[in-house]
Structures are given as C-alpha cells and as structure tokens.
Design a protein around this motif. Sequence first.
Motif: not given
Length: 614
Positions: A110-111, A115-117, A124, A126-132, A134-135
């Motif tokens: 994750k970033h 990371c907001p997760a 974890l 994951c909020k799928t923010c797209g920064a890493c 994982i999503a």
Amino acid sequence: MISENSSTSAPTRRKTRRRKTAHLKLVPESRELRERLRARCEEVAATLDKSRPVGKDEMEAISRQILAEAELGEGYVGWIMVTLSSAFWRDQISSIPPSRRLFLLPHCLKHAEGCPADYDEYGLDCKTCGACSIADFRGMAEDMGYKVLVAEGSPIVLKIIVSGYVDAIVGVACLNVLEKAIDKILLAGIPCMAVPLLSSDCRNTSVDEDWVLDMIKVPYSEQKPETRSYLHLMRAAAKLFEEDQLEVISPKLRGGQRISELNGHGLSGLDPIAATEAIAYDFLTKGGKYSRPFITMAVYDAMTGGDATLPQGEKVIEQWPIGVKRTAMSIETFHKASLVHDDIEDDDQFRYGEETMHSRYGIPTAINVGDYLVGMGYRLVSRESKDLGAEKVVDILDLLADAHQRLAEGQGAELLWRDSLSKRLRPIDALKIYALKTSPAFEAAFFCGLRLAGEIDTYVDAIKSFARNLGVAFQILNDLKDWEGDSNNKLDAGGDIIGGRPTVLWALALEGLAEEEQAELERMVEDQDRSTGEKIHRVKHLYEKANVFEQANQLVDKHQERAEAIANDIQPEELRQLLHYLIDSVLERHSEHQPTIQIPEPSFSSPLSILAQP
Ligand code: SF4
C-alpha cells in the motif's frame, strides 16, 4: 547443465542447514535479469518429475545450478527457489478453479503515507483509492472468482487451506515471508505460486506487476492434478475434530446438548451427568494444529503404500478402518487433556483465543474434564479389537500408556524444579526433561501409525531416536523463539524466565558464567526489587555474555543432524520422505529479519467469514 528429470524418487542425502540466510535473499536488480532467470526456471521446471513435491535441499541445489550456469553468485538463491517452485506448480494451479484459489497480498504494497484503509479483523480493508496496485490486483482476482486476503503469514494461510475452503495459494510476498512459506506450505505439497516483492522493506514495496497479473490469470483447465500432497492427510486429521465428525467417530455416551448450542445460558440447561462429556467434546473442537493425529495417519499411509498422498487421497482415507481414525483421535485427546492440566499448573488464562478451561469452569471441573479426556483417549482404542485385532489393540494401548507416564515424568520434573528453592540446572538435565516432555508424544504418534499398519520391531530403535532428537530440537527452538517475542506463541520475550521454566538456555548460562553472575541469575527469579522488564533485560545480557544463544543453536543443529541421518536410512521411501517433511516443518527456523511494524493478524474464528468478505 542441469540434468533432465533432476527430481527423482531416489533417496537424497541431506545436510544440516542452519545458517544465516539474509545474504541468500537478494532480488535480481534489473528487469532484464529477472526475465532471463525466470525463463530458465520455467525451462528447468518443465523437466522435473511432477509426481511429488521437490524437497527443499533439492530445490536449493537446482537453484544453485541455475545460478552457476548463469555465472551469478549465490545471493539470488532464495529468489530462484521461489520462481522455480512457481513454475513447478503452475500446471497444478491450473487444474484448480479460481474459486478454489486464495490470492494473498501483503499490506506493505500500500501507499503508506496516504492510504485511507483501516485494518479490521479481516486484514486491510482497502478503499480502492487507486494509489497502489492492491485495488487493481484485488479487483481482477475477485472478478475471476478468487478468495482474496490482504494479510501476511504462513500460519493463517495454512489454517485456511487445511480448513478446506481453498485448494491452492497464489500470492505476493517478500522473500522473508516466502522462506517460511516454503517450510510450512510448499513442502506439504500444497499448490502455491508467488511473485516476490522487489524489496523486503515492509513499507511502500513494489513488485513486477505484469507477473502478478499473469499469475492471477493462470487459466483453469480440467486436467487432473498429479503431484503428491500431505494436504488430504492434514485435512483428515483436522476433520476428526469437527463437531459432527467427532460425534460420528466417537459417539457420545450421554447424548445431550452441545456447549455451542447453549447460547450463553451457562451450563444450567444441561443434564449434570452429561455436562462433563459436553465440556470435553466442546474443548476437543476448539482448535490446534492436529500434528499428532496427522503423524499417526501419515505414518499409517506411508506404511500401506502412500495412496492418501495421491490426488484421490480424500477417498482413500474415507475407506480406512475406523479404528485407524479412532487411534489417531486418541493421541490428540491425550494431548488436549494435558493442555487442560498444564493450563491449571501454569495458571494460563487463554487457550485458542478463549478462556482456559479452569478460568471458565473452575479448577476442580477442569481437572475432572482432563481426566475424562484421558479415559476417552484409552477407550477410543480399547474397543477396537474387532476392527484392528486384539494383539494390535493391546500393543497400541501399551505404547500410549508408556508415553503417558513418561510425559508425566517430564512435566513433573519441570514443576518440581519450578517450585524448588534451588535453581541449579545442568544442560544434560534440561535436555533429559525436554526428551521426556516432548518426545513421547511424537514417538507414540509414530508407533501408533506403524503398529496400525503392521509390526514395529524393526523400527523401534530408529523411531525412538528420531522422536527424541526431533522433540529436543523442537523444544530448544521454542526456547530460542521465546526470546524473539514470537507473536504466534508468546506476547513478550523472556516468558520462560517469568514462568520459571527450566530451560537449556538457563542451564547453559549457569555453566558458562562466573560464580558471581551465576548467583545473580539464580536470585533473579525471586527478586521483588526489579521490574519484569529489568529482569528480562538483565537475563538477556547474561545469556549473551555466556554465548547461550549460539550454543543452543548448535544443539538444535546437532539434534537435527541426528534426526536427518536416521531419516536418510529409513525405508520405505514414503516413510523416509515423511520424516524429512516433519523435520523441515517442525524445526522451522526464524529468519534474522524482523518486521519493523506490527500489523494485527486477522482473527481466525471462522475462516469462511474471512473469505466471504468483499
Ligand atoms: S488502493 Fe487500497 S491499499 Fe492501496 S493506497 Fe488505496 S486504499 Fe490503500
């Protein structure tokens, strides 16, 4: 050149392997080099015998040859082993539908800064923010039907797979985590593919993303899996203690309600005569590794042809005489009884993530339930004359009684030392206690499997010695892990000092220190003027001064070497391979690497609930 079919069923001479491995876990720096090495691993994997898992030593030897061919040093050995294994298992993964595969991602991808997760009990979120990545990985895997978990650590993965919710693992992890996974998962013959992270920094890591996508996209084909595996035996051993199975294999004598159905209303709804049985059966279902019944079943299988390790192994085990399953069950029942009594003796408050028996029901009831379990263990075997034959039953009961008494002697020696005023201890005495406390259980599990399959005379000396060396090495490793604050076992480092246990580390320190420091060490346990933290800090210093940790590691090596020498010479081949697998999986060495951040492990009360998470 690496010879074709390097992996054969011929016995492999093994050597001990304790050493530091950090220098063997480098990742090839350039993408071009990684691609070249991966292509070579795929070529070599295609020539290997797929009928059985490749052993760890064998895999390392082949990896070293690949590196020698490429005129590269040994630094990439770990990376090559993972890449070679992944290529080896690819076809087997392909034979398993994605819905039966677990995709495991590390949280360190994750970033870290933005990371907001959050972490919840499932890992974890994951909020799928797209920064890493994982999503993206997660989305693609879930679309294909995978179960996905963003968590780390081979114990939880092993539990998930043994529970039967998935049949294969694909994942991304650092080489430190993958090193442990090789011992716990790959050598058991559990299909597994992995792409190593490009670093083991535990933070903002990265990976060859297209390789991960390739791995997720391994297509499903209806070909039959062909590699032997201990998975069916592991699952069968755990299944014995599922509530329904348990009551089929060992029908309750008093019938009645299950504790799990009381819904927090206490025991008042139970018939008092049935209550002890209900509590005992409930405790048997609570968890554990089931390694003892696994050993009995695996030895029985090895001595009767090894068919339970074939892809159709589950059906093979279903056909076994019920007396085999009851004997395997009895070994675990004795073990569970000893845990109830141990928890009272040590006044431990938690077991399997719940209150211990005596914390919940009181000491008198807990002692009584422990006694009930001992009786149940003997009864599970004593009634099997019709199925197994009277002579076999008598021999097995004798083996169990012998192990039972020796375990009690070992535990008694430990308790007497703990409660005595003198804290003198010689290393030889500590090792004798270890041999009594740990080895008889291994020994009984082996002998029961052997006797269920036939006569044991020719194996007595070898198995006694094997069990003693394996048990002692296991116990010393446990002592060493106690100083690592092993999060799977103990909360804090130095728990053995606080618990007043007679360890070989303590004995070696007394032997190696000057008289004044010996006296200080002996006074330490009762010293009320020092805090727990101060005591542990000081003991650790004295242990280091006496070079105790190194000496203990050497003792583990010595006992492991002896166990390996015995395994090398034993026949049939199926039994030889099993003994080597047990050495590799029981004597798991910790890597020098320690994570720099603590991440909560997902709870495992219900594997299905973890996997059902979106
Ligand atoms: S994609 Fe998920 S894991 Fe990655 S930074 Fe965003 S919320 Fe965190």
